[in-house]
Design an enzyme around this catalytic site. Structure first.
Site, short mmCIF file in Angstrom:
data_model
loop_
_atom_site.label_atom_id
_atom_site.label_comp_id
_atom_site.label_asym_id
_atom_site.label_seq_id
_atom_site.Cartn_x
_atom_site.Cartn_y
_atom_site.Cartn_z
N CYS A 53 0.84 -1.19 0.00
CA CYS A 53 0.00 0.00 0.00
C CYS A 53 0.88 1.25 0.00
CB CYS A 53 -0.89 -0.03 1.24
SG CYS A 53 -1.90 1.44 1.47
N CYS B 279 -1.71 -10.70 -7.20
CA CYS B 279 -2.10 -11.79 -6.29
C CYS B 279 -2.02 -11.26 -4.86
CB CYS B 279 -1.14 -12.95 -6.52
SG CYS B 279 -1.57 -14.44 -5.63
#
Length: 136
Positions: free
Chosen positions: A98, A121
């Site tokens: 993130c 993924c």
């Protein structure tokens, strides 16, 4: 909270904010067992957000069933993820996290479907799902 503030949160504070599995993935770069996340079967319209800071990372239209056992996406929302080389195995993978809190999300591979050819993924425990109908 600005990104620099999210990234300055201590491990002790993260342990208080997150459950054990999310902490190990987001802060220690662990990987959950395949097929263990309820988000694998999430098919509602909505958004997938970082379980650490809540930043929206993917839309439901970007999700697809890769058959790998982890929530997978053909693309991410621009600017929401950052990548780095991961050399923990015998070959180099591309890890992503993130952009706001630095929480580990997963790895991106070049074996996804068109149009991007990418498979983002993701660990399900690193995400929360926000259904569109919860906002109305």
């Amino acid at each position: 909270m600005p990104a620099k503030d999210w990234q300055s949160i201590s491990n002790d504070e993260w342990k208080e904010r997150l459950d054990k599995d999310a902490f190990n993935i987001l802060r220690k770069e662990a990987t959950e067992r395949p097929f263990s996340s309820s988000l694998n079967n999430e098919k509602r319209v909505g958004w997938f957000a970082c379980a650490g800071c809540g930043q929206i990372l993917f839309t439901s239209s970007q999700k697809y069933d890769s058959g790998t056992g982890w929530p997978s996406f053909v693309d991410a929302i621009p600017g929401r993820l950052e990548t780095k080389p991961d050399r923990t195995l015998f070959y180099t993978r591309t890890e992503y996290h993130c952009s706001r809190c630095g929480g580990h999300q997963g790895h991106v591979f070049d074996d996804g479907p068109a149009p991007t050819g990418k498979r983002w993924c993701n660990n399900g425990d690193a995400l929360v799902f926000v259904p569109e109908d919860s906002l109305t």
